[in-house]
Design a protein around this motif. Sequence first.
Motif: not given
Length: 229
Positions: A142-158
Amino acid sequence: MQTVYDLGKGLRLVDLSKLVDPASESRRCRLDRFNTGGPIPDFHTNLDIMSHLGTHAECPYHHDESWPDVTEVPLDRFMGRGVYVDFGESIAPNGHIGAADLDRFGAKLREGDIAIIDSSYKLNPFTKDSNTELDKRLFVNAETAEWFRERKVKAVGFGDGVSIENCNEDVKPFHDILLAENIIFIEVLKNLEELKRDVFFLSFTALPIKGLDSSPVHAYAIEGLAEFS
């Protein structure tokens, strides 16, 4: 299959997709090829595949019936400025990627970017070795996700150095937090070691089939475009 192309004028094309071979694929993938033309060959192929085959984009419909499927996600969310964030061995094996880690390594990320996260602890995902003693990949939560949500990225790849299948307590909130914001995922990215730059143009367009929660994609990076550097 060739993975790197020199396009001239300082441009490089890098194929970031997994090669899918029906003969060895563990996920549903069957081809039925037939000739409709008789003596004048006119071959067609019926595809019997799952939506999460090979390198694939996961869309919000994957986690909620009321969220957008692949055709309801705007097309421009499947391409844009990609940023490769490689944690190397800066986090202990099987460690969670926290906000402090992303603050240090994700400084180049801007609003609307596509983040690709990876580490040195490589293992092919969704195989018999996943979640065994051989699996040292980093975890998201959840912490990882919240960081990306706050930065308003459009996608996350792995990349193969990050696990997204370790446990429900980590994986479910990571998916729910980001997919609720229409931040989509690109899973099973390959050939990231071929990249010479950590910022590039990235495309991974999904098939426009109504009702798909996810879609196999052909992901690729173009390095050297001034607008995406």
